[in-house]
Design a protein around this motif. Sequence first.
Motif, PDB file in Angstrom:
ATOM      1  N   GLN A  35      14.687   6.569   5.027  1.00  0.00           N
ATOM      2  CA  GLN A  35      13.272   6.182   5.024  1.00  0.00           C
ATOM      3  C   GLN A  35      12.427   7.343   5.555  1.00  0.00           C
ATOM      4  O   GLN A  35      11.578   7.179   6.419  1.00  0.00           O
ATOM      5  N   LEU A  36      12.664   8.505   4.987  1.00  0.00           N
ATOM      6  CA  LEU A  36      12.077   9.731   5.516  1.00  0.00           C
ATOM      7  C   LEU A  36      10.556   9.678   5.560  1.00  0.00           C
ATOM      8  O   LEU A  36       9.946  10.096   6.555  1.00  0.00           O
ATOM      9  N   ASP A  37       9.905   9.180   4.511  1.00  0.00           N
ATOM     10  CA  ASP A  37       8.442   9.141   4.488  1.00  0.00           C
ATOM     11  C   ASP A  37       7.886   8.325   5.650  1.00  0.00           C
ATOM     12  O   ASP A  37       6.870   8.697   6.259  1.00  0.00           O
ATOM     13  N   LEU A  38       8.538   7.221   5.966  1.00  0.00           N
ATOM     14  CA  LEU A  38       8.058   6.378   7.056  1.00  0.00           C
ATOM     15  C   LEU A  38       8.306   7.037   8.407  1.00  0.00           C
ATOM     16  O   LEU A  38       7.460   6.970   9.306  1.00  0.00           O
ATOM     17  N   PHE A  39       9.445   7.695   8.568  1.00  0.00           N
ATOM     18  CA  PHE A  39       9.705   8.385   9.827  1.00  0.00           C
ATOM     19  C   PHE A  39       8.750   9.564  10.022  1.00  0.00           C
ATOM     20  O   PHE A  39       8.337   9.856  11.153  1.00  0.00           O
ATOM     21  N   LEU A  40       8.394  10.238   8.940  1.00  0.00           N
ATOM     22  CA  LEU A  40       7.408  11.315   9.045  1.00  0.00           C
ATOM     23  C   LEU A  40       6.085  10.768   9.563  1.00  0.00           C
ATOM     24  O   LEU A  40       5.412  11.402  10.389  1.00  0.00           O
ATOM     25  N   LEU A  41       5.721   9.580   9.110  1.00  0.00           N
ATOM     26  CA  LEU A  41       4.471   8.970   9.535  1.00  0.00           C
ATOM     27  C   LEU A  41       4.536   8.540  10.995  1.00  0.00           C
ATOM     28  O   LEU A  41       3.583   8.741  11.761  1.00  0.00           O
ATOM     29  N   VAL A  42       5.653   7.989  11.410  1.00  0.00           N
ATOM     30  CA  VAL A  42       5.821   7.575  12.805  1.00  0.00           C
ATOM     31  C   VAL A  42       5.643   8.757  13.744  1.00  0.00           C
ATOM     32  O   VAL A  42       5.028   8.638  14.811  1.00  0.00           O
ATOM     33  N   GLU A  43       6.155   9.912  13.347  1.00  0.00           N
ATOM     34  CA  GLU A  43       6.097  11.076  14.223  1.00  0.00           C
ATOM     35  C   GLU A  43       4.684  11.633  14.384  1.00  0.00           C
ATOM     36  O   GLU A  43       4.447  12.469  15.262  1.00  0.00           O
TER      37      GLU A  43
ATOM     38  N   MET B  11       0.830  -1.211   0.000  1.00  0.00           N
ATOM     39  CA  MET B  11       0.000   0.000   0.000  1.00  0.00           C
ATOM     40  C   MET B  11       0.863   1.259   0.000  1.00  0.00           C
ATOM     41  O   MET B  11       0.574   2.226  -0.711  1.00  0.00           O
ATOM     42  N   ILE B  12       1.914   1.259   0.814  1.00  0.00           N
ATOM     43  CA  ILE B  12       2.795   2.423   0.866  1.00  0.00           C
ATOM     44  C   ILE B  12       3.491   2.616  -0.466  1.00  0.00           C
ATOM     45  O   ILE B  12       3.647   3.743  -0.950  1.00  0.00           O
ATOM     46  N   GLU B  13       3.905   1.527  -1.085  1.00  0.00           N
ATOM     47  CA  GLU B  13       4.589   1.623  -2.373  1.00  0.00           C
ATOM     48  C   GLU B  13       3.683   2.182  -3.457  1.00  0.00           C
ATOM     49  O   GLU B  13       4.111   2.952  -4.324  1.00  0.00           O
TER      50      GLU B  13
ATOM     51  N   LEU C 111       2.803  -0.021  13.254  1.00  0.00           N
ATOM     52  CA  LEU C 111       2.925  -0.786  12.012  1.00  0.00           C
ATOM     53  C   LEU C 111       4.078  -0.255  11.166  1.00  0.00           C
ATOM     54  O   LEU C 111       4.838  -1.034  10.566  1.00  0.00           O
ATOM     55  N   VAL C 112       4.239   1.053  11.136  1.00  0.00           N
ATOM     56  CA  VAL C 112       5.349   1.624  10.367  1.00  0.00           C
ATOM     57  C   VAL C 112       6.692   1.197  10.951  1.00  0.00           C
ATOM     58  O   VAL C 112       7.625   0.877  10.214  1.00  0.00           O
ATOM     59  N   TRP C 113       6.794   1.165  12.287  1.00  0.00           N
ATOM     60  CA  TRP C 113       8.049   0.709  12.890  1.00  0.00           C
ATOM     61  C   TRP C 113       8.366  -0.717  12.470  1.00  0.00           C
ATOM     62  O   TRP C 113       9.538  -1.073  12.253  1.00  0.00           O
ATOM     63  N   ALA C 114       7.345  -1.547  12.337  1.00  0.00           N
ATOM     64  CA  ALA C 114       7.586  -2.923  11.888  1.00  0.00           C
ATOM     65  C   ALA C 114       8.121  -2.940  10.462  1.00  0.00           C
ATOM     66  O   ALA C 114       8.959  -3.779  10.109  1.00  0.00           O
ATOM     67  N   LEU C 115       7.661  -2.008   9.637  1.00  0.00           N
ATOM     68  CA  LEU C 115       8.119  -1.931   8.249  1.00  0.00           C
ATOM     69  C   LEU C 115       9.581  -1.501   8.153  1.00  0.00           C
ATOM     70  O   LEU C 115      10.285  -1.887   7.222  1.00  0.00           O
ATOM     71  N   ILE C 116      10.043  -0.696   9.096  1.00  0.00           N
ATOM     72  CA  ILE C 116      11.432  -0.233   9.033  1.00  0.00           C
ATOM     73  C   ILE C 116      12.338  -1.040   9.958  1.00  0.00           C
ATOM     74  O   ILE C 116      13.496  -0.691  10.178  1.00  0.00           O
TER      75      ILE C 116
END
Length: 203
Positions: free
Chosen positions: A116-124, A34-36, A69-74
Motif C-alpha cells: 500500500q505504498l501510495d497510502l504509506f507515502l501519504l501517512v509520512e 476518492m483515492i481510487e 484517515l489514511v491509517w483507518a483506510l489501511i
Amino acid sequence: MCGRRQLPVVGQPQPERADAARNRQKIIDVAARMIESRGADQLSLDEVAKEACVGVGTVYRRFGDRAGLVWALIDERERRFQEAFMSGPPPLGPGAAPAERVGAFLAGLVDRVVSQLDLFLLVELGSPKSRFGGPYRVHHTHLATLLAEARPDADPHFLADALLAPLNAHLISYQRDERGLTVEEIKAGVASIAAAVTARPAP
C-alpha cells in the motif's frame, strides 16, 4: 470496518457508539472512493466531509488529520500483519530465536509497505504524532522486545528506531524508482542490517 476497533491492536480504546461508527464508516468509504478515482495525494479532508455529508469538524475530531484517515483506510491489512507477528507461525511469529524473528519481521514490513505504498507515502507527510504513533508504536514495541533478548548489551529502543528508519515509504519508493532495486533486493539489504545489529559483540 464498522464495529471493529481501531489501531493499534495494543491498548485499544473503548468501542464506538453506533452513530459515531456509522459516520466513521461513511467517511472511510468516501475517502476510499476518492483515492481510487483521484489518487492518494489528492485526498482532502474538507472534500471528504462534504461528500460524506458530515461536518468538517467531525472528520478532524475523529481522525485528527489526513494521516489519521489514511491509517483507518489501511487498518485491515495492518491488523492482519500485527496478528501474524504476535501470534502467527515462526519465524515471524513466536517460536523462533529473537534475531531470526527480527529479520522475518523487517522482511514482512517491507512487503507491508510496498503493498500500500501510495497510502504509506501519504501517512509520512502527516505530523510526527501521526507518523510515529499508531502502528509505528506497535512495530517499535515488538522490535524492542526482540532486540532486548538478542542484544541485552544495547539500547533496544534506539536500535528499534534505527531498524525501522530504512523502511519508510519514501526511501523504498526512491530505491525502486530511481535506483531500480527490486523488493527482494531491498529486503536483502535490510536483512544485512538486521544481522549486523542483532549479532552480539565478541567478548
